[in-house]
Every structure is written in C-alpha cells, then in structure tokens.
Enzyme design. Structure first.
Site, PDB file in Angstrom:
ATOM      1  N   ARG A 164       0.584  -1.674   0.030  1.00 17.59           N
ATOM      2  CA  ARG A 164      -0.018   0.114  -0.372  1.00 17.59           C
ATOM      3  C   ARG A 164       1.151   1.228  -0.197  1.00 17.59           C
ATOM      4  NH1 ARG A 164      -5.225   0.683   2.607  1.00 17.59           N
ATOM      5  NH2 ARG A 164      -5.176   3.069   2.956  1.00 17.59           N
ATOM      6  N   HIS A 196      -7.291   0.848  -6.687  1.00 13.17           N
ATOM      7  CA  HIS A 196      -7.552   0.281  -5.510  1.00 13.17           C
ATOM      8  C   HIS A 196      -8.383  -1.199  -5.524  1.00 13.17           C
ATOM      9  CE1 HIS A 196      -7.845  -0.394  -1.319  1.00 13.17           C
ATOM     10  NE2 HIS A 196      -8.635   0.176  -0.538  1.00 13.17           N
ATOM     11  N   GLN A 198     -10.407  -3.162  -3.750  1.00 13.36           N
ATOM     12  CA  GLN A 198     -11.697  -2.221  -3.053  1.00 13.36           C
ATOM     13  C   GLN A 198     -12.343  -2.933  -3.985  1.00 13.36           C
ATOM     14  OE1 GLN A 198     -12.493  -0.785   0.454  1.00 13.36           O
ATOM     15  NE2 GLN A 198     -14.227  -1.438  -0.762  1.00 13.36           N
ATOM     16  N   ASP A 229     -17.337   8.274  -1.885  1.00 14.65           N
ATOM     17  CA  ASP A 229     -15.724   8.203  -0.939  1.00 14.65           C
ATOM     18  C   ASP A 229     -14.975   9.432  -0.081  1.00 14.65           C
ATOM     19  OD1 ASP A 229     -13.183   6.924  -0.255  1.00 14.65           O
ATOM     20  OD2 ASP A 229     -12.791   6.776  -2.252  1.00 14.65           O
ATOM     21  N   CYS A 271     -16.469   2.942   0.923  1.00  9.25           N
ATOM     22  CA  CYS A 271     -14.841   2.366   0.362  1.00  9.25           C
ATOM     23  C   CYS A 271     -14.464   2.490   2.560  1.00  9.25           C
ATOM     24  CB  CYS A 271     -13.815   2.446  -0.234  1.00  9.25           C
ATOM     25  SG  CYS A 271     -13.700   3.961  -0.583  1.00  9.25           S
ATOM     26  N   ARG A 331     -13.719  -7.116   2.752  1.00  7.91           N
ATOM     27  CA  ARG A 331     -12.367  -6.900   1.794  1.00  7.91           C
ATOM     28  C   ARG A 331     -12.104  -8.605   2.740  1.00  7.91           C
ATOM     29  NH1 ARG A 331     -10.220  -2.066   1.649  1.00  7.91           N
ATOM     30  NH2 ARG A 331      -8.763  -3.367   1.574  1.00  7.91           N
TER      31      ARG A 331
END
Length: 302
Positions: free
Chosen positions: A103, A130, A133, A221, A261, A289
């Site tokens: 990440r 991402h 996700q 988001d 998310c 997830r």
C-alpha cells in the site's frame, strides 16, 4: 490469473468469476473444519507507506486464516525509505517471502516490485488504483443482487478522478455493470478508462440527478484522499453539491443500497442519516474485504 494483481485492468471475466466464487466459498467456510490453508508454510510481506485500518487488519487476519505468516513492514522504516531501489528491494524480499502486499503512493513502485519479483505482488492501494476494494465491491453487489450482476447500475458521487473511481470503472466494466459517475469538471474521470469497450458501460455527468436515475447501488468516497490534504478546502467547496444525503438517495431506485469504502467523513461526502440508514451496507462491504482478499491470495499465492 496473472502472477500479480496491479489493477483490475489485467483481469479477465473468468478471473472475476473465480474470485467471486472462491470468496463465497471462503466466507461460508470461515472458521469451520472445511476451511482451507493454502498459505501454510508461507510468509507474506505487507508493506505500508500509507496509514491503514481495513487493509492492514483484513490482510493480516486473512494471511493467518489461510495458514501463512504476515510480515508487516512500514515502508518508511525500511531501506526503501532511505533510497534503496525498487528492483533491489524486490530481489532481496523474494529470497525471504512468498508474496508481497503493498500500500503506497506511486503505482510505478508496485509495478516495479512485481516486475522484479518471481513471487506475486498485490496492490493494496496506490494513488491511481485500489483493485482489492473494487473487487470487494463487485462481490458485495453480487451478494445483494442474488448473484446476478448483469443489468445493474452503480451511481458514483464525488471525485471522479480518484483511485476508487478508476478501479470501480474497470471492475464494473468487467462485471457487466453500468456505472454513472457524477463529478464536477475539475475532478472528471480518466477518459481512457471511460472509453474502454467492455460488457459494462462507464459514463460521466456533472448532474447528480442524472447519474442517480435508476441506480441500484450508490457509491461515495472521501473527498480528500491520502496525499491530497493540501487541497482540502478547495475540494470541499467544489464537491459539496455531490454529497450523498437523503435527498439524493431518494433520486435512485426504491431500495437502492449505499456503498462506501470507508473511512467515512460523516457530514462531508455522506450524511449520518444515510450512513446509518437501512439502505447502507457499508459494514457488510467492509467485512467482505477479508473474504475477497483471501480469495485473491489463494488464487495468486496458494
């Protein structure tokens, strides 16, 4: 699947179907004697240059549940933070580890690790993409639509140029879901992704009402992603009309579900009454997830 998961662009429809089916199986069998341990005897590195709650916990728990050993590294505390090249880092880590989850900020760093490692590399978020996700979001919509993704519409409100918008466009195109992005011109989505020919269609409008029309799912988001804090005030002003509030929720289909998310900045991109409503499935989405990333690791590293 390919050796690595760098973005959803490299996936095929068969890959997506395999991820969905394995996620379903792993979710159902979690904690039972039937639970598989495909990472037994393997050590998986987790490199973090950005702060994390869901990504770190879900990957660390997922690796352990699959029988592996997670090695958590703060990128700033490694030699990468002192100038060691990405290829050199990759060649060293492949001598110790059987996979890497990273990440970080630059997509090129993830791609460089993958190009120089013989073991799988999974993108756990960059400024551009991402994928874990987005694949989780597809699985969550699959669950809530009775296993039928074809013909669904996802409306996305907010920053159309974000890593989530990019990844959701790629994932919905693959899944056959139409995605309508409502975003101001200053944060328009990437044209090259909009123009891709796929089963699902991606469109962009500045009109929130148009994007929400006939939507089965609504997504938002945070307006200020990690790395963009200096633009906070400007972003808030421009994106304010794209807030997911109760008035906008009512513009979608009756029974439309809300996705986010997380983390949510309540009162900014989403209001409390929407976040806490019966329409919200954000915590089911967060749980998924774990299951989806376990499926991805099983397919790549198992």
């Amino acid at each position: 699947m390919n050796k690595d998961l760098l973005s959803c662009a490299e996936l095929t429809k068969d890959d997506l179907n395999a991820i969905i089916e394995l996620s379903r199986k792993l979710k159902k069998e979690r904690g039972t004697p039937a639970a598989i341990k495909p990472l037994a005897g393997k050590s998986i590195g987790m490199i973090f240059a950005k702060s994390s709650t869901r990504t770190r916990v879900s990957f660390e728990v997922g690796i352990q549940e699959l029988g592996g050993y997670p090695v958590v590294l703060d990128q700033g505390q490694t030699q990468m933070g002192r100038g060691e090249t990405i290829p050199d880092t990759a060649h060293v880590l492949e001598r110790y580890l059987q996979g890497i989850v990273i990440r970080t900020y630059k997509q090129s760093d993830v791609e460089g690790l993958a190009a120089n490692s013989r073991y799988p590399v999974i993108n756990a978020l960059t400024d551009e993409y991402h994928p874990c996700q987005a694949l989780t979001d597809i699985f969550t919509m699959w669950e809530y639509s009775g296993g039928n993704l074809a013909g669904l519409k996802l409306a996305y409100l907010g920053d159309g140029a974000s890593n989530m918008a990019n990844s959701l466009m790629l994932a919905t195109q693959l899944a056959g879901i139409d995605m309508a992005i409502a975003a101001p011109e200053e944060f328009a989505p990437m044209q090259s992704i909009l123009d891709r020919k796929a089963d699902g269609r991606s469109t962009w409008t500045t009109d929130v009402t148009e994007a929400l029309r006939d939507a089965d799912f609504i997504y938002t988001d945070v307006w200020v992603s990690m790395g963009f804090e200096a633009e906070s005030r400007r972003r808030m002003e421009i994106l304010a009309p794209y807030q997911l509030n109760m008035a906008n929720l009512k513009k979608a289909k009756p029974g439309a579900k809300v996705l986010h998310c997380l983390p949510a900045h309540r009162g900014e991109e989403i209001t409390d009454d929407v976040m806490d409503s019966d329409a919200s499935i954000v915590f089911d989405q967060a749980e998924n997830r774990l299951h989806v990333q376990k499926a991805i690791m099983t397919l790549l590293m198992g």
